[in-house]
Design an enzyme around this catalytic site. Structure first.
Site, PDB file in Angstrom:
ATOM      1  N   LYS A 206       2.223  12.914   1.002  1.00 17.93           N
ATOM      2  CA  LYS A 206       3.286  12.206   0.079  1.00 17.93           C
ATOM      3  C   LYS A 206       3.700  13.279  -1.002  1.00 17.93           C
ATOM      4  CE  LYS A 206       1.777   7.436   1.230  1.00 17.93           C
ATOM      5  NZ  LYS A 206       2.051   6.128   1.051  1.00 17.93           N
TER       6      LYS A 206
ATOM      7  N   ASP B 235       4.658  -2.055   4.177  1.00 16.15           N
ATOM      8  CA  ASP B 235       5.447  -0.940   5.076  1.00 16.15           C
ATOM      9  C   ASP B 235       6.341  -1.059   5.640  1.00 16.15           C
ATOM     10  OD1 ASP B 235       3.136   0.941   3.904  1.00 16.15           O
ATOM     11  OD2 ASP B 235       1.748   0.081   5.335  1.00 16.15           O
TER      12      ASP B 235
ATOM     13  N   CYS C  74       0.864   2.324  -7.999  1.00 14.26           N
ATOM     14  CA  CYS C  74      -0.380   1.309  -8.003  1.00 14.26           C
ATOM     15  C   CYS C  74      -0.056  -0.110  -7.038  1.00 14.26           C
ATOM     16  CB  CYS C  74      -0.706   0.726  -9.437  1.00 14.26           C
ATOM     17  SG  CYS C  74      -2.359   0.624  -9.324  1.00 14.26           S
TER      18      CYS C  74
ATOM     19  N   ASN D  65       1.106  -9.707   0.514  1.00 18.59           N
ATOM     20  CA  ASN D  65      -0.333  -9.222   0.728  1.00 18.59           C
ATOM     21  C   ASN D  65      -1.074  -9.748  -0.610  1.00 18.59           C
ATOM     22  OD1 ASN D  65      -0.303  -7.161  -1.411  1.00 18.59           O
ATOM     23  ND2 ASN D  65       1.309  -6.224  -0.225  1.00 18.59           N
TER      24      ASN D  65
END
Ligand code: C5P
Length: 400
Positions: free
Chosen positions: A343, A280, A275, A211
């Site tokens: 989470k 995923d 961060c 990404n």
């Protein structure tokens, strides 16, 4: 009284056209009451005159190691003892190289070798010289030795080239000097682990899924924590960023590698800050050989990666104070708060990425959420934002 009042700064100037900007920097420092003593290398004296610098700094300018008169007034050892900070602006490629190998063949390099005060460098050079691996290695080595760097900036250069190599502007270097003297060491003894950057999920030996994360925000957080005296471990995916001085960096590629290193580190730290933009999903079967082109379509089977921050958040023993990030393109507040709960985080920093303006940029804005509150931090540089995020994390950490 300003922070810089009566601060004793040695301003080293090396050979480069940007030396003319240093005159303005000295003027800014003198205006707020700093004491400045200028040391010129022989090459620098080709660009700016000692007479100008003497007038601006209000002190005699030192140039030569072998000048008996100058050594009588304030020799290099006295200068080394006098200085609270050495700023080298511009710092040429040649000077950086000499500093790295410990040369002492002019007054400034000798001074740097004799000094125990911190050294801040503002590199300036042609963009090709800056990009050279040998220059990058020298800078990296000096950072590892605790030297601080500001810049260089990207942009048009005196030679007409465009790229990284322009010296930071006088006001930027001034702010870095001010920060140097203002930042307190209130986080000594605090152990922090930060994940940053993207992950790379291999498809075959030559291809991967990844990404646009640049890692800048995570690196800026590492820098802010370390400046306040914290011990920082930075677990980084593949990024093109220098490691901030005094930060322990662990490089990883895939989400699974990051998970492994992060969970080992998390239990040994007080704070865990996620961060990183972790993939995923990963490719179910990584091909051993390069996949050959065949039909018009191909399918890749993907399987879910472990959720690193969630696993840390759910730890039942040695759980650190856990902070996540959330990049969202819609319903930012809602999705971020859902993640905070799901989470099991202590805080989440939400990013609106709907305009595509966050990845790789130097600026950002964030909204921080915790169980019973939130705060919006308006757009500013990632460096400034990181300082504000650190303040808030520390406040919430102590509140817990
Ligand atoms: O669920 P989402 O990926 O949007 O959550 C973002 C947050 O979760 C970030 O803090 C990111 O670092 C973390 N994360 C993680 N492991 C994953 C996915 C996300 O730690 N596999």
């Amino acid at each position: 009284m300003t922070t810089l009042q009566n601060k004793r700064i040695v301003m080293g100037i090396t050979g480069g056209i940007a030396a003319y900007k240093t005159i303005e920097l000295i003027r800014l420092l003198r205006k707020v009451g700093a004491e400045v003593r200028v040391v010129l290398t022989p090459a620098a004296a080709e660009f700016v005159t000692p007479l100008t610098l003497q007038a601006i700094s209000g002190n005699p300018v030192s140039q030569s190691l072998l000048d008996p008169q100058a050594e009588l007034a304030m020799g290099h050892i006295e200068l080394a003892k006098w200085a609270e900070l050495v700023v080298i602006a511009p710092a040429s490629a040649d000077f950086i190289a000499r500093l790295n190998v410990g040369m002492a063949n002019d007054l400034l390099s000798t001074l740097c070798l004799a000094i125990s005060a911190p050294i801040l460098l503002a590199p300036a050079m042609n963009q090709r010289m800056y990009a050279q691996s040998v220059t990058q290695q020298n800078i990296h080595a000096l950072r590892q030795r605790g030297m601080q760097f500001i810049g260089p900036n990207a942009g048009e250069q005196a030679c007409g080239d465009v790229g990284y190599g322009r010296m930071s502007e006088p006001h930027e270097i001034f702010t870095a000097i001010e920060n140097h003297f203002t930042v307190s060491q209130d986080l000594v003894g605090l152990n922090v682990v930060i994940t940053a950057g993207p992950t790379q999920e291999a498809i075959d030996p030559v291809r991967y899924i990844s990404n646009h994360s640049s890692g800048k925000m995570g690196f800026a957080l590492a820098e802010s924590f370390v400046q306040r005296g914290a011990n920082v471990t930075l677990i980084s995916g593949p990024v093109n960023l220098p490691t901030p001085a005094k930060v322990k960096r662990l490089d990883v590629l895939s989400a699974q590698q990051m998970w492994q290193v992060a969970l080992e580190s998390a239990v040994k730290n007080h704070l865990f800050i996620a961060c990183a933009a972790v993939a995923d999903y990963r490719v179910a079967e990584i091909a051993e050989q390069k996949i050959k082109k065949s039909g018009d379509e191909m399918q890749l089977r993907l399987i879910k990666n472990p959720d690193i921050v969630s696993d840390v958040g759910h730890l039942t023993e040695h759980r650190p104070f856990t902070v996540g990030f959330a990049a969202e393109t819609q319903q930012v507040a809602q999705y971020a708060q859902d993640k905070l709960v799901r989470k099991k985080l202590d805080m989440i920093c939400a990013n609106d990425v709907s305009n595509g303006q966050v990845f790789g940029q130097d600026n950002n804005a964030l909204t921080l959420y915790w169980a019973k509150g939130s705060i919006a931090l308006p757009e500013t540089s990632k460096a400034k934002l990181a300082q504000q995020v650190v303040n808030k994390i520390i406040e919430r950490y102590h509140a817990k």
